[in-house]
Design a protein around this motif. Structure first.
Motif, PDB file in Angstrom:
ATOM      1  N   ARG A 109     111.157  98.223 107.498  1.00  0.00           N
ATOM      2  CA  ARG A 109     111.377  99.678 107.627  1.00  0.00           C
ATOM      3  C   ARG A 109     110.125 100.445 107.223  1.00  0.00           C
ATOM      4  O   ARG A 109     109.354  99.976 106.380  1.00  0.00           O
ATOM      5  CB  ARG A 109     112.522 100.125 106.710  1.00  0.00           C
ATOM      6  CG  ARG A 109     113.888  99.867 107.306  1.00  0.00           C
ATOM      7  CD  ARG A 109     114.789 101.073 107.090  1.00  0.00           C
ATOM      8  NE  ARG A 109     116.147 100.838 107.593  1.00  0.00           N
ATOM      9  CZ  ARG A 109     116.606 101.324 108.738  1.00  0.00           C
ATOM     10  NH1 ARG A 109     115.846 102.038 109.527  1.00  0.00           N
ATOM     11  NH2 ARG A 109     117.852 101.097 109.099  1.00  0.00           N
ATOM     12  N   ARG A 112     123.702 103.288 101.051  1.00  0.00           N
ATOM     13  CA  ARG A 112     122.347 102.762 101.286  1.00  0.00           C
ATOM     14  C   ARG A 112     121.358 103.271 100.255  1.00  0.00           C
ATOM     15  O   ARG A 112     120.187 102.957 100.297  1.00  0.00           O
ATOM     16  CB  ARG A 112     121.891 103.113 102.708  1.00  0.00           C
ATOM     17  CG  ARG A 112     122.571 102.250 103.767  1.00  0.00           C
ATOM     18  CD  ARG A 112     122.169 102.656 105.164  1.00  0.00           C
ATOM     19  NE  ARG A 112     122.734 103.954 105.514  1.00  0.00           N
ATOM     20  CZ  ARG A 112     122.503 104.569 106.677  1.00  0.00           C
ATOM     21  NH1 ARG A 112     121.731 103.996 107.583  1.00  0.00           N
ATOM     22  NH2 ARG A 112     123.054 105.732 106.940  1.00  0.00           N
ATOM     23  N   ALA A 162     124.212 103.474 112.502  1.00  0.00           N
ATOM     24  CA  ALA A 162     123.987 104.888 112.169  1.00  0.00           C
ATOM     25  C   ALA A 162     123.263 105.522 113.353  1.00  0.00           C
ATOM     26  O   ALA A 162     123.889 105.898 114.340  1.00  0.00           O
ATOM     27  CB  ALA A 162     123.221 104.995 110.861  1.00  0.00           C
ATOM     28  N   THR A 163     121.938 105.562 113.337  1.00  0.00           N
ATOM     29  CA  THR A 163     121.203 106.120 114.488  1.00  0.00           C
ATOM     30  C   THR A 163     121.155 105.124 115.651  1.00  0.00           C
ATOM     31  O   THR A 163     120.758 105.491 116.758  1.00  0.00           O
ATOM     32  CB  THR A 163     119.749 106.442 114.107  1.00  0.00           C
ATOM     33  OG1 THR A 163     119.096 105.203 113.783  1.00  0.00           O
ATOM     34  CG2 THR A 163     119.678 107.380 112.916  1.00  0.00           C
ATOM     35  N   GLY A 164     121.491 103.879 115.379  1.00  0.00           N
ATOM     36  CA  GLY A 164     121.406 102.841 116.411  1.00  0.00           C
ATOM     37  C   GLY A 164     120.011 102.214 116.497  1.00  0.00           C
ATOM     38  O   GLY A 164     119.807 101.264 117.249  1.00  0.00           O
ATOM     39  N   GLY A 165     119.063 102.742 115.703  1.00  0.00           N
ATOM     40  CA  GLY A 165     117.684 102.255 115.764  1.00  0.00           C
ATOM     41  C   GLY A 165     117.579 100.749 115.532  1.00  0.00           C
ATOM     42  O   GLY A 165     116.900 100.035 116.282  1.00  0.00           O
ATOM     43  N   THR A 166     118.287 100.254 114.514  1.00  0.00           N
ATOM     44  CA  THR A 166     118.221  98.817 114.187  1.00  0.00           C
ATOM     45  C   THR A 166     118.682  97.983 115.373  1.00  0.00           C
ATOM     46  O   THR A 166     118.003  97.046 115.814  1.00  0.00           O
ATOM     47  CB  THR A 166     119.123  98.512 112.963  1.00  0.00           C
ATOM     48  OG1 THR A 166     118.659  99.288 111.866  1.00  0.00           O
ATOM     49  CG2 THR A 166     119.134  97.034 112.616  1.00  0.00           C
ATOM     50  N   HIS A 196     127.884  98.690 102.010  1.00  0.00           N
ATOM     51  CA  HIS A 196     126.527  98.246 102.337  1.00  0.00           C
ATOM     52  C   HIS A 196     125.934  97.331 101.254  1.00  0.00           C
ATOM     53  O   HIS A 196     125.276  96.343 101.576  1.00  0.00           O
ATOM     54  CB  HIS A 196     125.623  99.458 102.565  1.00  0.00           C
ATOM     55  CG  HIS A 196     124.232  99.075 102.917  1.00  0.00           C
ATOM     56  ND1 HIS A 196     123.917  98.491 104.132  1.00  0.00           N
ATOM     57  CD2 HIS A 196     123.073  99.144 102.223  1.00  0.00           C
ATOM     58  CE1 HIS A 196     122.633  98.231 104.165  1.00  0.00           C
ATOM     59  NE2 HIS A 196     122.103  98.618 103.026  1.00  0.00           N
ATOM     60  N   ASP A 243     126.528  93.481 111.931  1.00  0.00           N
ATOM     61  CA  ASP A 243     125.910  94.452 111.034  1.00  0.00           C
ATOM     62  C   ASP A 243     127.017  95.274 110.390  1.00  0.00           C
ATOM     63  O   ASP A 243     128.096  95.426 110.966  1.00  0.00           O
ATOM     64  CB  ASP A 243     124.953  95.363 111.818  1.00  0.00           C
ATOM     65  CG  ASP A 243     123.855  95.938 110.930  1.00  0.00           C
ATOM     66  OD1 ASP A 243     123.908  95.717 109.700  1.00  0.00           O
ATOM     67  OD2 ASP A 243     122.943  96.604 111.442  1.00  0.00           O
ATOM     68  N   ASP A 244     126.738  95.809 109.204  1.00  0.00           N
ATOM     69  CA  ASP A 244     127.794  96.591 108.552  1.00  0.00           C
ATOM     70  C   ASP A 244     128.005  97.931 109.246  1.00  0.00           C
ATOM     71  O   ASP A 244     129.125  98.410 109.342  1.00  0.00           O
ATOM     72  CB  ASP A 244     127.505  96.801 107.055  1.00  0.00           C
ATOM     73  CG  ASP A 244     126.162  97.466 106.789  1.00  0.00           C
ATOM     74  OD1 ASP A 244     125.265  97.387 107.635  1.00  0.00           O
ATOM     75  OD2 ASP A 244     126.006  98.077 105.703  1.00  0.00           O
ATOM     76  N   MET A 245     126.921  98.541 109.749  1.00  0.00           N
ATOM     77  CA  MET A 245     127.089  99.878 110.335  1.00  0.00           C
ATOM     78  C   MET A 245     126.098 100.126 111.466  1.00  0.00           C
ATOM     79  O   MET A 245     125.037  99.512 111.529  1.00  0.00           O
ATOM     80  CB  MET A 245     126.886 100.947 109.259  1.00  0.00           C
ATOM     81  CG  MET A 245     125.469 101.050 108.761  1.00  0.00           C
ATOM     82  SD  MET A 245     125.250 102.408 107.611  1.00  0.00           S
ATOM     83  CE  MET A 245     125.735 101.642 106.065  1.00  0.00           C
ATOM     84  N   ASP A 282     118.944  92.063 110.188  1.00  0.00           N
ATOM     85  CA  ASP A 282     117.990  92.257 109.089  1.00  0.00           C
ATOM     86  C   ASP A 282     118.362  91.296 107.966  1.00  0.00           C
ATOM     87  O   ASP A 282     119.435  90.679 107.997  1.00  0.00           O
ATOM     88  CB  ASP A 282     117.936  93.725 108.610  1.00  0.00           C
ATOM     89  CG  ASP A 282     119.299  94.276 108.238  1.00  0.00           C
ATOM     90  OD1 ASP A 282     120.161  93.485 107.815  1.00  0.00           O
ATOM     91  OD2 ASP A 282     119.507  95.496 108.371  1.00  0.00           O
TER      92      ASP A 282
HETATM   93  C1  R5P Z   1     120.630  98.500 107.148  1.00  0.00           C
HETATM   94  O1  R5P Z   1     120.241  97.941 106.170  1.00  0.00           O
HETATM   95  C2  R5P Z   1     122.058  98.536 107.628  1.00  0.00           C
HETATM   96  O2  R5P Z   1     122.704  97.314 107.467  1.00  0.00           O
HETATM   97  C3  R5P Z   1     122.100  98.970 109.064  1.00  0.00           C
HETATM   98  O3  R5P Z   1     121.480  97.993 109.865  1.00  0.00           O
HETATM   99  C4  R5P Z   1     121.387 100.253 109.262  1.00  0.00           C
HETATM  100  O4  R5P Z   1     121.684 101.139 108.227  1.00  0.00           O
HETATM  101  C5  R5P Z   1     121.791 100.867 110.565  1.00  0.00           C
HETATM  102  O5  R5P Z   1     121.122 102.085 110.673  1.00  0.00           O
HETATM  103  P1  R5P Z   1     120.506 102.548 112.049  1.00  0.00           P
HETATM  104  O6  R5P Z   1     121.595 102.413 113.069  1.00  0.00           O
HETATM  105  O7  R5P Z   1     120.103 103.979 111.808  1.00  0.00           O
HETATM  106  O8  R5P Z   1     119.331 101.674 112.328  1.00  0.00           O
END
Ligand code: R5P
Length: 333
Positions: free
Chosen positions: A209, A109, A239-243, A142, A235-237, A184
């Motif tokens: 963001r 990222r 992480a914190t789950g915030g998205t 990513h 989504d690709d990942m 996103d």
């Molecule tokens: C963002 O551009 C990625 O595709 C993921 O949506 C994002 O990195 C997920 O991160 P988090 O779970 O912290 O929102």
């Protein structure tokens, strides 16, 4: 003619995925594959060293590492450095070709500058190349442009989408009542692939963001109609789950029915699991589909009934087999 002898080793955090891939490869390879064995040593001051136990001179070696490993006390940087020492060991042991099998490409990222900062994904690429890697195999990186950060090594970016799409086909969701959602703008291409393959509609969330703080979302706007629809968010990942937590909350507010999430790299950093446990209890989503590119362990889906894991080992095994036998890889992508 094939490359050198197909050989596989793993850094500590790469072991679970490595074992699964070996199992798959053994179904394909008639002659035995070479498992030279390796050991990762840690010194009292935290330095790491990898020793390959048996001869790999002239071999085509694949080194596995899951860099972000929730089951390890090592952090991403420790695991990345352990990988570098394994690549270096293979180079000095005179392997003909060295491939790093890293389903999670670290720092992906950070592939462009937004202010006075570095381009860390490129720094990672430089370190991998200078250690001696010839090829990297990864999963749903990513930013695909990272391929261009390697002047010499090749990067094979595999996709979980084919496997996930087959899963969603098996659910027989109604075409006219199901929509694929990109959480996103960066996920729109991925969402389009699902939408075209499954003949479902598409919606996009415009995620803004707040770059003054890490992992912070300032605003989300939904583009598209999701009222009374079943949704598949791709989504690709996580992480914190915030998205995704913000996305599913917004989608529910807009009248969504059942929400499925498909993600290649379910890291669940920090308290993400607790957030999804809570959202599931509140009935906000139905299921998260993830892959074993992250070591969550066998118990995870039992403890969290909202989670289902799909293995990427068959795909990685086929790709490794095809590279070693000089067959096409693009046919598998
Ligand atoms: C963002 O551009 C990625 O595709 C993921 O949506 C994002 O990195 C997920 O991160 P988090 O779970 O912290 O929102």
């Amino acid at each position: 003619m094939d490359r050198g002898k197909l050989s596989l080793i793993a850094c500590n955090s790469g072991v679970p995925f490595y074992k699964k891939v070996i199992k798959e490869l053994k179904k394909m390879v008639n002659h035995s594959i070479c498992i030279p064995g390796s050991k990762e040593y840690y010194f009292a001051n935290g330095e790491v060293k990898t020793i390959i136990k048996n001869n790999v001179r002239g071999n085509d070696i694949y080194i596995f590492q899951n860099i972000d490993d929730p089951n390890s006390k090592n952090n991403i940087n420790d695991n990345f450095f352990a990988l570098l020492t394994a690549i270096d060991a293979a180079r000095y042991a005179d392997a003909d070709s060295i491939t790093a099998v890293i389903p999670q490409f670290p720092y992906a990222r950070q592939e462009r500058r937004k202010s006075r900062e570095g381009i860390t994904a490129k720094l990672v690429a430089r370190h991998l190349e200078s250690a001696g890697v010839n090829r990297i195999i990864t999963l749903d990186i990513h930013a695909e442009a990272i391929q261009g950060f390697f002047p010499k090594a090749k990067l094979e970016n595999l996709h979980a989408s084919t496997t996930f799409i087959n899963y969603f086909k098996s659910l027989n969701l109604e075409k006219e009542n199901t929509v694929v959602v990109a959480p996103d703008m960066g996920s729109t291409e991925r969402a389009r692939i699902y939408s075209n393959a499954l003949h479902f509609g598409i919606a996009v969330i415009d995620k803004e963001r707040n770059y003054s703080k890490a992992s912070t979302i300032a605003n989300m706007k939904l583009l598209g109609d999701v009222k009374d629809k079943n949704l598949i968010i791709v989504d690709d990942m996580i992480a914190t789950g915030g998205t995704l937590i913000s996305a599913i909350t917004e989608l529910k507010k807009n009248g969504a029915k059942d929400i499925y999430i498909a993600t290649s790299l379910p890291y669940f950093n920090g308290n993400a699991v607790e957030k999804f446990d809570k959202a599931y209890k509140e009935g906000i989503f139905k299921k998260i589909l993830g892959t074993d590119a992250v070591n969550l362990g066998k118990e995870f889906s039992i403890e969290h009934p909202w989670y289902e894991e799909i293995s990427m080992a068959p795909l990685f095994a086929k790709v490794i087999y095809n590279i070693n036998h000089k067959h096409s890889v693009s046919a598998l992508l």
